[in-house]
Structure formats: C-alpha cells, structure tokens
Design an enzyme around this catalytic site. Structure first.
Site, PDB file in Angstrom:
ATOM      1  N   SER A   1      33.978 -20.830  47.317  1.00 54.99           N
ATOM      2  CA  SER A   1      33.946 -21.581  46.055  1.00 54.99           C
ATOM      3  C   SER A   1      32.568 -21.465  45.410  1.00 54.99           C
ATOM      4  O   SER A   1      32.449 -21.354  44.186  1.00 54.99           O
ATOM      5  CB  SER A   1      34.248 -23.061  46.306  1.00 54.99           C
ATOM      6  OG  SER A   1      35.524 -23.228  46.833  1.00 54.99           O
TER       7      SER A   1
ATOM      8  N   ARG B   1      35.952 -17.034  58.135  1.00 56.13           N
ATOM      9  CA  ARG B   1      35.639 -15.788  57.423  1.00 56.13           C
ATOM     10  C   ARG B   1      34.760 -14.882  58.249  1.00 56.13           C
ATOM     11  O   ARG B   1      34.926 -13.678  58.261  1.00 56.13           O
ATOM     12  CB  ARG B   1      34.907 -16.114  56.105  1.00 56.13           C
ATOM     13  CG  ARG B   1      35.808 -16.613  55.033  1.00 56.13           C
ATOM     14  CD  ARG B   1      35.048 -17.290  53.952  1.00 56.13           C
ATOM     15  NE  ARG B   1      34.518 -18.547  54.431  1.00 56.13           N
ATOM     16  CZ  ARG B   1      33.970 -19.467  53.681  1.00 56.13           C
ATOM     17  NH1 ARG B   1      33.817 -19.259  52.392  1.00 56.13           N
ATOM     18  NH2 ARG B   1      33.532 -20.596  54.195  1.00 56.13           N
TER      19      ARG B   1
ATOM     20  N   LYS C   1      28.547 -35.593  49.545  1.00 58.33           N
ATOM     21  CA  LYS C   1      28.587 -34.163  49.198  1.00 58.33           C
ATOM     22  C   LYS C   1      29.082 -34.054  47.761  1.00 58.33           C
ATOM     23  O   LYS C   1      30.281 -34.146  47.496  1.00 58.33           O
ATOM     24  CB  LYS C   1      29.540 -33.421  50.155  1.00 58.33           C
ATOM     25  CG  LYS C   1      29.484 -31.923  49.948  1.00 58.33           C
ATOM     26  CD  LYS C   1      30.336 -31.142  50.923  1.00 58.33           C
ATOM     27  CE  LYS C   1      30.324 -29.671  50.532  1.00 58.33           C
ATOM     28  NZ  LYS C   1      31.209 -28.848  51.317  1.00 58.33           N
TER      29      LYS C   1
ATOM     30  N   HIS D   1      41.324 -19.673  49.875  1.00 64.94           N
ATOM     31  CA  HIS D   1      42.001 -20.920  50.267  1.00 64.94           C
ATOM     32  C   HIS D   1      43.518 -20.757  50.150  1.00 64.94           C
ATOM     33  O   HIS D   1      44.274 -21.214  51.014  1.00 64.94           O
ATOM     34  CB  HIS D   1      41.600 -22.078  49.345  1.00 64.94           C
ATOM     35  CG  HIS D   1      40.172 -22.508  49.430  1.00 64.94           C
ATOM     36  ND1 HIS D   1      39.356 -22.582  48.331  1.00 64.94           N
ATOM     37  CD2 HIS D   1      39.416 -22.924  50.487  1.00 64.94           C
ATOM     38  CE1 HIS D   1      38.159 -23.032  48.688  1.00 64.94           C
ATOM     39  NE2 HIS D   1      38.170 -23.239  49.997  1.00 64.94           N
TER      40      HIS D   1
HETATM   41  P1  ADP Z   1      34.437 -27.365  53.413  1.00 65.44           P
HETATM   42  O1  ADP Z   1      33.366 -27.985  52.564  1.00 65.44           O
HETATM   43  O2  ADP Z   1      35.242 -28.373  54.206  1.00 65.44           O
HETATM   44  O3  ADP Z   1      34.005 -26.208  54.271  1.00 65.44           O
HETATM   45  P2  ADP Z   1      35.742 -25.387  51.706  1.00 65.44           P
HETATM   46  O4  ADP Z   1      36.566 -25.650  50.501  1.00 65.44           O
HETATM   47  O5  ADP Z   1      34.483 -24.620  51.544  1.00 65.44           O
HETATM   48  O6  ADP Z   1      35.493 -26.831  52.348  1.00 65.44           O
HETATM   49  O7  ADP Z   1      36.622 -24.639  52.802  1.00 65.44           O
HETATM   50  C1  ADP Z   1      37.792 -25.214  53.318  1.00 65.44           C
HETATM   51  C2  ADP Z   1      38.340 -24.314  54.414  1.00 65.44           C
HETATM   52  O8  ADP Z   1      38.771 -23.083  53.850  1.00 65.44           O
HETATM   53  C3  ADP Z   1      37.313 -23.937  55.499  1.00 65.44           C
HETATM   54  O9  ADP Z   1      37.982 -23.862  56.742  1.00 65.44           O
HETATM   55  C4  ADP Z   1      36.830 -22.580  55.079  1.00 65.44           C
HETATM   56  O10 ADP Z   1      36.384 -21.819  56.178  1.00 65.44           O
HETATM   57  C5  ADP Z   1      38.125 -22.002  54.507  1.00 65.44           C
HETATM   58  N1  ADP Z   1      37.846 -20.957  53.534  1.00 65.44           N
HETATM   59  C6  ADP Z   1      37.030 -21.005  52.474  1.00 65.44           C
HETATM   60  N2  ADP Z   1      37.016 -19.829  51.819  1.00 65.44           N
HETATM   61  C7  ADP Z   1      37.850 -18.998  52.501  1.00 65.44           C
HETATM   62  C8  ADP Z   1      38.240 -17.621  52.366  1.00 65.44           C
HETATM   63  N3  ADP Z   1      37.737 -16.850  51.412  1.00 65.44           N
HETATM   64  N4  ADP Z   1      39.141 -17.129  53.248  1.00 65.44           N
HETATM   65  C9  ADP Z   1      39.606 -17.906  54.250  1.00 65.44           C
HETATM   66  N5  ADP Z   1      39.256 -19.196  54.460  1.00 65.44           N
HETATM   67  C10 ADP Z   1      38.390 -19.734  53.604  1.00 65.44           C
END
Ligand code: ADP
Length: 161
Positions: A128, A90, A41, A17
């Site tokens: 996460s 990703r 969620k 992130h």
């Molecule tokens: P959501 O529940 O909205 O998907 P996340 O916190 O899982 O929330 O992810 C938020 C954003 O960050 C999404 O666009 C996700 O693809 C991106 N993201 C999550 N992990 C990574 C990573 N390791 N590298 C790049 N982008 C990421």
C-alpha cells in the site's frame, strides 16, 4: 464451518491483498476482511474510506465480509468463531514481524492458527505504501489496484482518471 480472518491496514487495498483474499475465500467457508482502526497507526485513507474501497473491490466475493477491528485481533477471532488468521508473506523481510505476531496471537487465543499464504510472484514488491508513494508523485497506479477502485484512489491524490 471454517472461518478465517484476514486482518490488515489496507491503506489502500491493492492487487496483492486481493490475491490473498480471493485465495482465502477459496479455502474457507467465510472470510472476514478486518480493517484495522488503530489510533496509534495513522492511515492515509480514513477507516470509512478503506472500508468503502474494499467493499467496491471485493463485492464479487460472496463469502467475504468486511469488519473493522477496534480492539485485540485475538478477541475478534474468538467472537467470530474463526479458526484461522490469514496473513500474506511477500519476502523474508515480512517473516520476522509476522512470526512474532503469530506467536503472540496464539498466546492470546490458543485456538487461532495463523495461516501464511505466499504472495503471487508478480506481487512480491507491491505494498500500500508503494501505491501511495507512486500516486502522490503523479504516477500510474492502474497496474497495482483493482480497476473497480482506481478512480476513487486517484481522486484522493487529486488525480483524475
Ligand atoms: P498491516 O499493517 O497489518 O501489515 P497491510 O495492509 O500492510 O497491513 O497488510 C495486510 C496483510 O496483507 C499482511 O499479511 C501483508 O503481508 C499482506 N500483504 C500486503 N501486500 C501484499 C502483497 N503484495 N502480496 C501478498 N500479501 C500482501
């Protein structure tokens, strides 16, 4: 002024992130990092905890501002006068959901463009949920979360740093 919104659960914020956020801050004048607060969620970290972790991790990014999303993303984007929604990609597995959300958001707010940034190759496996899984089993999460929040995240899992 070019403004973007980077929405997500951030449960907790990871180095993946942070990479997307940092690169967005280089592309836009202002970036809202938007923490979802969706009762449907359930997150492991409370909304307040997720905001506090982001605030510690992103304090050096002067054009990033944290906000909490209560309603529709498309409405937040309009109110913030933002031109773009930033999401990270990703792998192909992210694509179908992200593409569907981008199209839905454009229907709801035609002025909002979704911009996809590709994950750093060293973060493509990182999520996460992986961090939560490793931490809950007592593993070392230091390589996966910003140093500034490591002790707080470990504490939540009953680990000491
Ligand atoms: P959501 O529940 O909205 O998907 P996340 O916190 O899982 O929330 O992810 C938020 C954003 O960050 C999404 O666009 C996700 O693809 C991106 N993201 C999550 N992990 C990574 C990573 N390791 N590298 C790049 N982008 C990421």
């Amino acid at each position: 002024m070019k403004t973007a919104v980077y929405p997500g659960s951030f449960d907790p914020i990871t180095n993946g992130h942070m990479d997307i956020l940092t690169r967005s801050c280089g592309l836009f004048d202002k970036v809202y990092i938007l923490v979802s607060d969706n009762p449907d969620k359930r997150c492991f970290f409370s909304t307040e905890e997720r905001v506090s972790l982001i605030s510690d991790a992103a304090s050096h990014l002067k054009n990033a501002e944290i906000a909490v999303l209560k309603g529709l993303l498309a409405d937040f984007v309009s109110k913030a006068n933002a031109q773009a929604i930033v999401r990270g990609l990703r792998a192909v597995s992210d694509f179908e959901y992200e593409f569907q959300m981008a199209l839905a958001n454009r229907e709801l707010n035609p002025k909002a463009e979704t911009v996809f940034l590709s994950a750093n190759s060293s973060h493509t496996f990182l999520s996460s949920s992986l961090v939560r899984q490793i931490a809950s089993l007592g593993g070392n999460i230091a390589p996966f979360v910003p140093d500034s929040i490591l002790s707080k995240v470990m504490e939540k899992f009953g680990q000491s740093s």
